[in-house]
Design an enzyme around this catalytic site. Structure first.
Site, mmCIF file in Angstrom:
data_model
loop_
_atom_site.group_PDB
_atom_site.id
_atom_site.type_symbol
_atom_site.label_atom_id
_atom_site.label_comp_id
_atom_site.label_asym_id
_atom_site.label_seq_id
_atom_site.Cartn_x
_atom_site.Cartn_y
_atom_site.Cartn_z
ATOM 1 N N ASP A 79 0.833 -1.209 0.000
ATOM 2 C CA ASP A 79 0.000 0.000 0.000
ATOM 3 C C ASP A 79 0.865 1.256 0.000
ATOM 4 O O ASP A 79 2.074 1.200 0.307
ATOM 5 C CB ASP A 79 -0.928 -0.006 1.225
ATOM 6 C CG ASP A 79 -2.217 0.786 0.990
ATOM 7 O OD1 ASP A 79 -2.320 1.470 -0.035
ATOM 8 O OD2 ASP A 79 -3.108 0.718 1.853
ATOM 9 N N LYS A 80 0.215 2.353 -0.343
ATOM 10 C CA LYS A 80 0.882 3.664 -0.357
ATOM 11 C C LYS A 80 -0.080 4.665 0.263
ATOM 12 O O LYS A 80 -1.294 4.563 0.078
ATOM 13 C CB LYS A 80 1.169 4.027 -1.823
ATOM 14 C CG LYS A 80 1.731 5.405 -2.065
ATOM 15 C CD LYS A 80 0.745 6.301 -2.745
ATOM 16 C CE LYS A 80 1.291 7.701 -2.920
ATOM 17 N NZ LYS A 80 0.253 8.677 -3.225
ATOM 18 N N HIS A 81 0.479 5.616 1.016
ATOM 19 C CA HIS A 81 -0.376 6.659 1.585
ATOM 20 C C HIS A 81 0.310 8.015 1.423
ATOM 21 O O HIS A 81 1.514 8.131 1.633
ATOM 22 C CB HIS A 81 -0.625 6.393 3.078
ATOM 23 C CG HIS A 81 -1.484 7.448 3.708
ATOM 24 N ND1 HIS A 81 -2.852 7.450 3.586
ATOM 25 C CD2 HIS A 81 -1.159 8.561 4.413
ATOM 26 C CE1 HIS A 81 -3.339 8.513 4.198
ATOM 27 N NE2 HIS A 81 -2.332 9.206 4.712
ATOM 28 N N SER A 82 -0.472 9.022 1.057
ATOM 29 C CA SER A 82 0.056 10.387 0.998
ATOM 30 C C SER A 82 -0.607 11.198 2.096
ATOM 31 O O SER A 82 -1.808 11.043 2.361
ATOM 32 C CB SER A 82 -0.258 11.003 -0.360
ATOM 33 O OG SER A 82 -0.119 12.410 -0.283
ATOM 34 N N THR A 119 -8.470 11.357 -3.642
ATOM 35 C CA THR A 119 -8.350 10.395 -4.740
ATOM 36 C C THR A 119 -9.729 9.905 -5.208
ATOM 37 O O THR A 119 -9.959 9.720 -6.403
ATOM 38 C CB THR A 119 -7.491 9.211 -4.259
ATOM 39 O OG1 THR A 119 -6.225 9.744 -3.885
ATOM 40 C CG2 THR A 119 -7.284 8.184 -5.337
ATOM 41 N N ARG A 167 -11.972 15.669 16.574
ATOM 42 C CA ARG A 167 -10.729 16.459 16.470
ATOM 43 C C ARG A 167 -10.932 17.662 15.568
ATOM 44 O O ARG A 167 -10.409 18.756 15.819
ATOM 45 C CB ARG A 167 -9.597 15.581 15.915
ATOM 46 C CG ARG A 167 -9.061 14.577 16.926
ATOM 47 C CD ARG A 167 -8.211 13.526 16.237
ATOM 48 N NE ARG A 167 -7.076 14.098 15.561
ATOM 49 C CZ ARG A 167 -6.510 13.557 14.465
ATOM 50 N NH1 ARG A 167 -6.977 12.455 13.935
ATOM 51 N NH2 ARG A 167 -5.469 14.126 13.916
ATOM 52 N N SER A 182 -4.439 7.696 13.404
ATOM 53 C CA SER A 182 -5.587 7.823 12.508
ATOM 54 C C SER A 182 -5.264 7.218 11.136
ATOM 55 O O SER A 182 -5.998 6.384 10.607
ATOM 56 C CB SER A 182 -5.937 9.307 12.382
ATOM 57 O OG SER A 182 -6.854 9.527 11.358
ATOM 58 N N LYS A 186 -6.409 2.916 9.800
ATOM 59 C CA LYS A 186 -7.202 2.612 8.592
ATOM 60 C C LYS A 186 -6.382 1.792 7.603
ATOM 61 O O LYS A 186 -6.868 0.851 6.995
ATOM 62 C CB LYS A 186 -7.660 3.919 7.926
ATOM 63 C CG LYS A 186 -8.774 4.593 8.708
ATOM 64 C CD LYS A 186 -9.117 5.960 8.159
ATOM 65 C CE LYS A 186 -8.034 6.953 8.440
ATOM 66 N NZ LYS A 186 -8.366 8.341 8.465
ATOM 67 N N LYS A 187 -5.099 2.155 7.457
ATOM 68 C CA LYS A 187 -4.239 1.407 6.513
ATOM 69 C C LYS A 187 -4.104 -0.038 6.962
ATOM 70 O O LYS A 187 -4.188 -0.968 6.161
ATOM 71 C CB LYS A 187 -2.852 2.049 6.427
ATOM 72 C CG LYS A 187 -2.830 3.302 5.601
ATOM 73 C CD LYS A 187 -2.864 2.970 4.126
ATOM 74 C CE LYS A 187 -3.556 4.033 3.306
ATOM 75 N NZ LYS A 187 -3.920 3.646 1.962
HETATM 76 N N1 URA Z 1 -5.504 11.959 7.495
HETATM 77 C C1 URA Z 1 -6.070 11.070 8.350
HETATM 78 O O1 URA Z 1 -6.599 10.039 7.938
HETATM 79 N N2 URA Z 1 -6.028 11.349 9.661
HETATM 80 C C2 URA Z 1 -5.451 12.453 10.179
HETATM 81 O O2 URA Z 1 -5.448 12.640 11.375
HETATM 82 C C3 URA Z 1 -4.871 13.384 9.270
HETATM 83 C C4 URA Z 1 -4.913 13.102 7.920
#
Ligand code: URA
Length: 435
Positions: A79-82, A119, A167, A182, A186-187
């Protein structure tokens, strides 16, 4: 255990135990913790940073409040996350390229947040395409196309879904511990192994300074390494958009240009190759990031990545001939206006936040939760840092739904470009890697 005891520990500056953290995350999902307690918890963490162990415990506990996906596929699941930016459409080029090389990349993606694009919103600019999928359909598309970018369902990390919303309204988004837990909860619920993180820095990013970006990158990598598997991060530039367009359909055009002719779209191709190369290294599919980057570029040059993108689009209900006919298929806005340079000079700085908000105000993003968006609007032909311009030259082209909106944004965005004198070097694309 009860919420007041956990909050009292936080107030006294004590480190929370694993049991306290697990209980609190469970209470967020089950609503045994109320909104006031959740807000106090978030503020407590902001004022009292967590240890690495506590951060890992919070990430795992939030992951475990919902469904965790499992994959049974004949290749590595990566996986990749930005962390998000303006004109950042790299997931859309990287996913299909990695899939073409034999790995599987199921991405639970997001929608636009603040001034940044999402995305899912970009993909949905493709007529007929839906990013909402059942678990079975998601599994089928990943098995067939190798990549799928879909919306996370409500049962993925529900504790994060609730805490994030709280938040947002308690001024507690900006905590490295909470951002890390956070993103990674999810990842990790997506069931992936090796993970590459694109941590953006600069005017269009959430983290504006290299120091803050590096702290976030280190936190994400350390936590992911402890909680799941190999992870690495690149700190990349967001002092200007990653592509010369900002907006949903306009960024899909940039993606198609890069997938069909990567050597003409150098910035997005280099970032795709470097992030993809790092991911292949982490997955054991390349000896080094440089060797992985070569593989990614080859997959783009050969057309294999574009073919995977086309398969994914068709499987999600988009046009079956999208790769051949994307120019005819994408929506376009009825009005175009130039943002003109007030005098001659060289582009010295770009306010990425202003460009992103310009697109939001054109209707390409949301000012209220749940608002509909117009996929056709945005900016194209954005001048980049180091470009020389004469007085009156276009610094960008605004694509709007009405003349009034396009005129207003074109006037406003003149101030988003700072013009200097003489030669100005473009910023580096990559500042640092954190392994
Ligand atoms: N993206 C997220 O999923 N969580 C955060 O707290 C900030 C950016």
């Amino acid at each position: 255990m009860d919420a007041r005891a956990v909050l009292a520990s936080l107030r006294k500056g004590e480190a929370l135990s694993r049991d306290q953290i697990r209980w609190f995350a469970g209470g967020l999902a089950s609503k045994d913790v109320d909104d006031a307690q959740a807000g106090a918890f978030a503020m407590g963490i902001c004022r009292n940073p967590m240890t690495v162990d506590a951060r890992v415990a919070l990430t795992m506990a939030m992951r475990d409040t919902g469904r965790v996906l499992h994959w049974d596929l004949p290749g590595p699941v990566v996986d990749k996350h930005s962390t998000g930016g303006v004109g950042d459409c790299i997931s859309l080029t990287l996913g299909p390229a990695i899939a073409a090389l034999g790995a599987y990349i199921p991405m639970l993606s997001g929608r636009g947040l603040g001034h940044t694009g999402g995305t899912l919103d970009k993909l949905e600019a493709i007529p007929g395409l839906s990013t909402e999928m059942s678990g079975e359909a998601f599994q089928r598309v990943v098995r067939d196309a190798g990549c799928a970018l879909v919306a996370a369902s409500a049962d993925i990390a529900p504790a994060d879904r609730r805490l994030y919303a709280i938040r947002d309204v308690t001024s507690t988004v900006e905590s490295i511990d909470l951002i890390t837990a956070s993103i990674l909860s999810k990842k990790l619920a997506g069931g992936v192994g090796p993970l590459v993180l694109d941590v953006k820095t600069g005017s269009g990013a959430f983290m504006k300074s290299i120091e803050d970006s590096e702290a976030l990158a280190r936190s994400l990598v350390t936590t992911a390494n402890s909680a799941a598997g190999p992870a690495g991060a690149l700190i990349t530039d967001m002092s200007q958009p990653n592509v010369p367009s900002v907006g949903n359909a306009l960024e899909i055009m940039e993606v198609m240009l890069a997938l069909t002719d990567p050597d003409e779209s150098s910035q997005i191709s280099i970032l795709t190759a470097e992030l993809g190369g790092e991911l292949l290294r982490l997955a054991g599919m390349a000896e080094s990031r440089a060797e992985g980057a070569r593989q990614v570029l080859d997959a783009m040059r050969s057309g294999a990545a574009a073919e995977r993108f086309g398969r994914m689009v068709a499987a999600k209900g988009g046009p079956v001939d999208f790769v051949e006919r994307w120019r005819d298929r994408l929506p376009s806005a009825p009005v175009v206006r130039e943002v003109n340079a007030p005098h001659a000079g060289t582009v010295a700085a770009i306010d990425g936040h202003a460009l992103g908000m310009g697109v939001v105000h054109l209707g390409g993003g949301r000012l209220r939760a749940g608002q509909g968006i117009d996929p056709s609007v945005g900016l194209s032909d954005v001048a980049m840092i180091g470009d020389p311009v004469e007085a009156g030259d276009p610094l960008a082209i605004v694509h709007g739904a009405t003349e009034e909106e396009a005129d207003a944004i074109a006037r406003e965005l003149t101030g988003a470009f700072t013009l200097g004198e003489g030669q100005i070097d473009p910023p580096p694309l990559i500042y640092k890697d954190i392994a």
